[in-house]
Write a protein that holds these residues in place. Sequence first.
Motif, mmCIF file in Angstrom:
data_model
loop_
_atom_site.group_PDB
_atom_site.id
_atom_site.type_symbol
_atom_site.label_atom_id
_atom_site.label_comp_id
_atom_site.label_asym_id
_atom_site.label_seq_id
_atom_site.Cartn_x
_atom_site.Cartn_y
_atom_site.Cartn_z
ATOM 1 N N ASP A 171 0.868 -1.172 0.000
ATOM 2 C CA ASP A 171 0.000 0.000 0.000
ATOM 3 C C ASP A 171 0.907 1.225 0.000
ATOM 4 O O ASP A 171 1.477 1.579 1.030
ATOM 5 N N VAL A 172 1.049 1.854 -1.166
ATOM 6 C CA VAL A 172 1.983 2.977 -1.310
ATOM 7 C C VAL A 172 1.667 4.090 -0.316
ATOM 8 O O VAL A 172 2.570 4.755 0.202
ATOM 9 N N SER A 173 0.387 4.286 -0.022
ATOM 10 C CA SER A 173 0.005 5.384 0.873
ATOM 11 C C SER A 173 0.480 5.155 2.306
ATOM 12 O O SER A 173 0.475 6.088 3.115
ATOM 13 N N ASN A 174 0.922 3.946 2.627
ATOM 14 C CA ASN A 174 1.429 3.690 3.978
ATOM 15 C C ASN A 174 2.693 4.495 4.262
ATOM 16 O O ASN A 174 2.991 4.821 5.409
ATOM 17 N N LEU A 195 7.045 -1.330 -6.570
ATOM 18 C CA LEU A 195 6.528 -0.074 -6.020
ATOM 19 C C LEU A 195 7.650 0.888 -5.642
ATOM 20 O O LEU A 195 7.393 1.930 -5.038
ATOM 21 N N ALA A 196 8.874 0.547 -5.991
ATOM 22 C CA ALA A 196 10.019 1.290 -5.461
ATOM 23 C C ALA A 196 10.026 2.751 -5.890
ATOM 24 O O ALA A 196 10.194 3.648 -5.053
ATOM 25 N N MET A 197 9.853 3.014 -7.171
ATOM 26 C CA MET A 197 9.920 4.407 -7.609
ATOM 27 C C MET A 197 8.788 5.221 -6.988
ATOM 28 O O MET A 197 9.000 6.348 -6.526
ATOM 29 N N GLU A 198 7.601 4.627 -6.944
ATOM 30 C CA GLU A 198 6.458 5.328 -6.365
ATOM 31 C C GLU A 198 6.709 5.661 -4.894
ATOM 32 O O GLU A 198 6.462 6.798 -4.448
ATOM 33 N N GLU A 199 7.222 4.709 -4.124
ATOM 34 C CA GLU A 199 7.424 4.948 -2.697
ATOM 35 C C GLU A 199 8.588 5.903 -2.448
ATOM 36 O O GLU A 199 8.539 6.721 -1.519
ATOM 37 N N LEU A 200 9.622 5.836 -3.260
ATOM 38 C CA LEU A 200 10.729 6.775 -3.113
ATOM 39 C C LEU A 200 10.273 8.200 -3.393
ATOM 40 O O LEU A 200 10.678 9.140 -2.714
ATOM 41 N N LEU A 201 9.408 8.355 -4.377
ATOM 42 C CA LEU A 201 8.873 9.689 -4.679
ATOM 43 C C LEU A 201 7.973 10.210 -3.557
ATOM 44 O O LEU A 201 7.845 11.417 -3.357
ATOM 45 N N MET A 202 7.366 9.294 -2.802
ATOM 46 C CA MET A 202 6.503 9.691 -1.690
ATOM 47 C C MET A 202 7.288 9.920 -0.395
ATOM 48 O O MET A 202 6.700 10.245 0.634
#
Length: 306
Positions: A171-174, A195-202
């Motif tokens: 869950d990226v929003s975590n 999900l790595a790029m998405e989570e790093l950007l977050m």
Amino acid sequence: MMATINWNGVFPAVTTKFTANDRIDFYAFKKNLNAQLSAGVDGIILGGTLGESSVLTNREKAELVRFTVEKVAGKVPVILNIAEGATSEAILQAKNAEELGASGLMLLPPMRYKSDHRETVEYFKAVANSTRLPIMIYNNPVDYKIEVTLDMFAELVECENIQAVKESTRDVSNVTRMINRFGDRFKILCGVDTLAMEELLMGAHGWVAGLVCAFPEETVAIFRLIKAGQIDEALEIYRWFLPLLELDIHPKLVQYIKLAEVATGIGTEYVRAPRLMLEGEERERILGIINQGLATRPVLPEYMSL
């Protein structure tokens, strides 16, 4: 004095290399380790899911830690995964890791028994209070059936050596929930390659990576480009990488990633039973994905100085 680790960067969950007669292949392991260090990784994690922790003996784990600590020679931290059913055994593993020179621990909730909120927190506290080593909690409810909730983390704040989380809830929003509630108290490392790029950007601080075992330079390049704000360059590599990264989210990730390591010349295909090496249509299909990736492998920009 409490030890600490810089939890920013790429931390490969390295595979354990085996010979044809089921011994640890330290020659192949060293070759892969050197490739990781040359690519610029920021730590080494031993005995995780990819490391086939569940089929290693305690003696083998000790040999791996001892060998890796010697070869890494202080360049990056060496972290041992602890995945045990008994609290007493987890505490013993932590003690052994500290004596063997490990820099830190990655800690799963209890294995086999689905502990509740109170039991999970007490387990983590018991291990944390038994060692001075820094700890990264491994939060993977998809595979291990226990979610480490934000309320649990609120109780773990008191343990100063619980410093990071391997975020594998999918869950990226975590990432945002953790930052909103705890600020910078816990470093967040993405534990799911896709999900790595998405989570790093977050705002995630690091990446506990799987396909890095076969593609260390590409993995580190993506991380450093993102953190340097060169998003378009990172995205181009990430889009090429995604079909390969999807090998990380299958129950046979060990076999798939080891096959990729063979293809890039830094591993062996041997796994330990009950896992079996791939054969037939499945092996050809995975090889097809890997070979397509190799055929279109991008030329990387200079990333080491970022």
